[in-house]
Write a protein that holds these residues in place. Structure first.
Motif, mmCIF file in Angstrom:
data_model
loop_
_atom_site.group_PDB
_atom_site.id
_atom_site.type_symbol
_atom_site.label_atom_id
_atom_site.label_comp_id
_atom_site.label_asym_id
_atom_site.label_seq_id
_atom_site.Cartn_x
_atom_site.Cartn_y
_atom_site.Cartn_z
ATOM 1 N N TRP A 182 -62.523 4.142 -29.294
ATOM 2 C CA TRP A 182 -62.724 3.982 -27.832
ATOM 3 C C TRP A 182 -61.181 3.299 -27.362
ATOM 4 O O TRP A 182 -60.442 4.067 -26.242
ATOM 5 N N PRO A 183 -60.956 2.379 -27.816
ATOM 6 C CA PRO A 183 -59.658 1.495 -27.251
ATOM 7 C C PRO A 183 -58.475 2.338 -27.812
ATOM 8 O O PRO A 183 -57.389 2.440 -27.123
ATOM 9 N N SER A 184 -58.429 3.330 -28.929
ATOM 10 C CA SER A 184 -57.497 4.160 -29.333
ATOM 11 C C SER A 184 -57.462 5.422 -28.199
ATOM 12 O O SER A 184 -56.091 5.755 -28.027
ATOM 13 N N ILE A 185 -58.574 6.001 -28.021
ATOM 14 C CA ILE A 185 -58.557 7.024 -27.081
ATOM 15 C C ILE A 185 -57.994 6.575 -25.841
ATOM 16 O O ILE A 185 -56.936 7.214 -25.058
ATOM 17 N N VAL A 186 -58.396 5.407 -25.297
ATOM 18 C CA VAL A 186 -57.692 4.916 -23.793
ATOM 19 C C VAL A 186 -56.147 4.774 -24.063
ATOM 20 O O VAL A 186 -55.456 4.939 -23.215
ATOM 21 N N THR A 187 -55.959 3.904 -25.113
ATOM 22 C CA THR A 187 -54.373 4.016 -25.356
ATOM 23 C C THR A 187 -53.604 5.376 -25.269
ATOM 24 O O THR A 187 -52.700 5.399 -24.396
ATOM 25 N N ILE A 230 -37.976 -0.746 -13.454
ATOM 26 C CA ILE A 230 -39.118 -1.010 -12.895
ATOM 27 C C ILE A 230 -40.470 -0.805 -13.794
ATOM 28 O O ILE A 230 -41.353 -1.459 -13.679
ATOM 29 N N TRP A 231 -40.684 0.582 -14.333
ATOM 30 C CA TRP A 231 -41.781 0.788 -15.336
ATOM 31 C C TRP A 231 -41.807 -0.259 -16.508
ATOM 32 O O TRP A 231 -43.008 -0.867 -16.373
ATOM 33 N N THR A 232 -40.743 -0.459 -16.897
ATOM 34 C CA THR A 232 -40.773 -1.650 -18.053
ATOM 35 C C THR A 232 -41.041 -3.030 -17.494
ATOM 36 O O THR A 232 -41.843 -3.804 -18.238
ATOM 37 N N GLY A 233 -40.360 -3.308 -16.455
ATOM 38 C CA GLY A 233 -40.806 -4.589 -15.582
ATOM 39 C C GLY A 233 -42.301 -4.592 -15.208
ATOM 40 O O GLY A 233 -42.780 -5.924 -15.722
ATOM 41 N N ILE A 234 -43.051 -3.654 -14.788
ATOM 42 C CA ILE A 234 -44.175 -3.717 -14.124
ATOM 43 C C ILE A 234 -45.044 -3.988 -15.620
ATOM 44 O O ILE A 234 -46.109 -4.894 -15.733
ATOM 45 N N GLY A 235 -44.910 -3.234 -16.530
ATOM 46 C CA GLY A 235 -45.583 -3.401 -17.936
ATOM 47 C C GLY A 235 -45.339 -4.700 -18.445
ATOM 48 O O GLY A 235 -46.297 -5.255 -19.027
ATOM 49 N N ALA A 236 -44.227 -5.306 -18.359
ATOM 50 C CA ALA A 236 -43.837 -6.567 -19.185
ATOM 51 C C ALA A 236 -44.661 -7.618 -18.374
ATOM 52 O O ALA A 236 -45.373 -8.523 -18.983
ATOM 53 N N VAL A 237 -44.549 -7.870 -17.018
ATOM 54 C CA VAL A 237 -45.130 -8.918 -16.511
ATOM 55 C C VAL A 237 -46.703 -8.648 -16.295
ATOM 56 O O VAL A 237 -47.530 -9.543 -16.396
ATOM 57 N N GLY A 238 -47.145 -7.333 -16.155
ATOM 58 C CA GLY A 238 -48.576 -7.052 -16.154
ATOM 59 C C GLY A 238 -49.241 -7.391 -17.547
ATOM 60 O O GLY A 238 -50.399 -8.067 -17.608
ATOM 61 N N ALA A 239 -48.584 -7.108 -18.618
ATOM 62 C CA ALA A 239 -49.005 -7.493 -19.840
ATOM 63 C C ALA A 239 -49.201 -9.060 -20.004
ATOM 64 O O ALA A 239 -50.093 -9.436 -20.856
ATOM 65 N N PHE A 240 -48.180 -9.514 -19.578
ATOM 66 C CA PHE A 240 -48.030 -11.010 -19.537
ATOM 67 C C PHE A 240 -49.119 -11.557 -18.787
ATOM 68 O O PHE A 240 -49.870 -12.604 -19.305
ATOM 69 N N ALA A 241 -49.372 -11.263 -17.523
ATOM 70 C CA ALA A 241 -50.562 -11.552 -16.809
ATOM 71 C C ALA A 241 -51.993 -11.304 -17.498
ATOM 72 O O ALA A 241 -53.055 -12.252 -17.472
ATOM 73 N N VAL A 242 -52.079 -9.993 -18.034
ATOM 74 C CA VAL A 242 -53.391 -9.963 -18.757
ATOM 75 C C VAL A 242 -53.400 -10.844 -20.018
ATOM 76 O O VAL A 242 -54.545 -11.288 -20.334
ATOM 77 N N GLY A 243 -52.505 -10.979 -20.721
ATOM 78 C CA GLY A 243 -52.658 -11.959 -21.904
ATOM 79 C C GLY A 243 -53.050 -13.435 -21.379
ATOM 80 O O GLY A 243 -54.010 -13.832 -22.294
ATOM 81 N N ILE A 244 -52.301 -13.827 -20.297
ATOM 82 C CA ILE A 244 -53.076 -15.233 -19.822
ATOM 83 C C ILE A 244 -54.389 -15.261 -19.334
ATOM 84 O O ILE A 244 -55.259 -16.009 -19.718
ATOM 85 N N TYR A 269 -52.809 -3.162 -23.321
ATOM 86 C CA TYR A 269 -54.168 -4.009 -23.730
ATOM 87 C C TYR A 269 -54.937 -2.998 -24.354
ATOM 88 O O TYR A 269 -55.647 -3.888 -25.389
ATOM 89 N N ALA A 270 -55.280 -1.900 -24.045
ATOM 90 C CA ALA A 270 -56.111 -1.087 -25.102
ATOM 91 C C ALA A 270 -55.627 -1.030 -26.558
ATOM 92 O O ALA A 270 -56.389 -0.885 -27.442
ATOM 93 N N MET A 271 -54.378 -0.855 -26.575
ATOM 94 C CA MET A 271 -53.760 -0.942 -27.950
ATOM 95 C C MET A 271 -53.957 -2.162 -28.834
ATOM 96 O O MET A 271 -54.427 -2.079 -29.819
ATOM 97 N N LYS A 272 -53.861 -3.470 -28.090
ATOM 98 C CA LYS A 272 -54.423 -4.552 -28.727
ATOM 99 C C LYS A 272 -55.869 -4.480 -28.962
ATOM 100 O O LYS A 272 -56.264 -4.885 -29.891
ATOM 101 N N GLN A 273 -56.634 -3.776 -28.279
ATOM 102 C CA GLN A 273 -58.133 -3.942 -28.554
ATOM 103 C C GLN A 273 -58.409 -2.890 -29.558
ATOM 104 O O GLN A 273 -59.548 -2.976 -30.038
ATOM 105 N N SER A 274 -57.625 -1.771 -29.670
ATOM 106 C CA SER A 274 -57.866 -0.898 -30.780
ATOM 107 C C SER A 274 -57.543 -1.487 -32.394
ATOM 108 O O SER A 274 -58.094 -0.778 -33.067
ATOM 109 N N HIS A 275 -56.884 -2.680 -32.168
ATOM 110 C CA HIS A 275 -57.203 -3.401 -33.688
ATOM 111 C C HIS A 275 -56.316 -2.351 -34.756
ATOM 112 O O HIS A 275 -56.632 -2.180 -35.770
ATOM 113 N N GLY A 276 -55.052 -1.951 -34.123
ATOM 114 C CA GLY A 276 -54.048 -1.125 -35.445
ATOM 115 C C GLY A 276 -54.938 0.186 -35.144
ATOM 116 O O GLY A 276 -54.748 0.785 -36.298
#
Length: 106
Positions: free
Chosen positions: A30-35, A61-75, A18-25
């Motif tokens: 601050w979003p870059s540092i959080v990332t 498990i790590w990638t699954g939590i990340g994938a589903v969590g990022a999916f939920a944050v996106g929604i 999420y922070a990477m998305k907010q960092s705009h590349g």
């Protein structure tokens, strides 16, 4: 304790995505540092978890939590689509995570 660390690592993966998305590349400081901080912490906890858990289990498990969590944050926070097909896909990932946990030691 290993499973808690792995869960936190997965949640931190959602944070850095999420922070990477907010960092705009990486053009916003601050979003870059959080990332970067969340990435380092997530990888460290994943690495620590892999001392006990099999690599396939920990990484799945790590990638699954990340994938589903990022999916939920996106929604929830970014207005992304919650179509039935996308929700089914997320449910299948969660089902796979549950099966992976149930079939793993520790």
């Amino acid at each position: 304790m290993t499973w808690i660390a792995l869960t936190v690592a997965g949640v931190l993966e959602v944070v850095w995505a999420y922070a990477m998305k907010q960092s705009h590349g990486f053009t916003r400081l601050w979003p870059s540092i959080v990332t970067l901080v969340a990435m380092i912490a997530s990888f460290a906890l994943l690495s620590w978890s892999m001392r006990t858990l099999p690599i396939g289990t920990a990484y799945t498990i790590w990638t699954g939590i990340g994938a589903v969590g990022a999916f939920a944050v996106g929604i929830v926070f970014m207005g992304e689509s919650a179509s039935p097909m996308r929700l089914l896909a997320a449910a299948l990932i969660v089902g796979g995570l549950v099966l992976m946990k149930l079939s793993s030691p520790g």
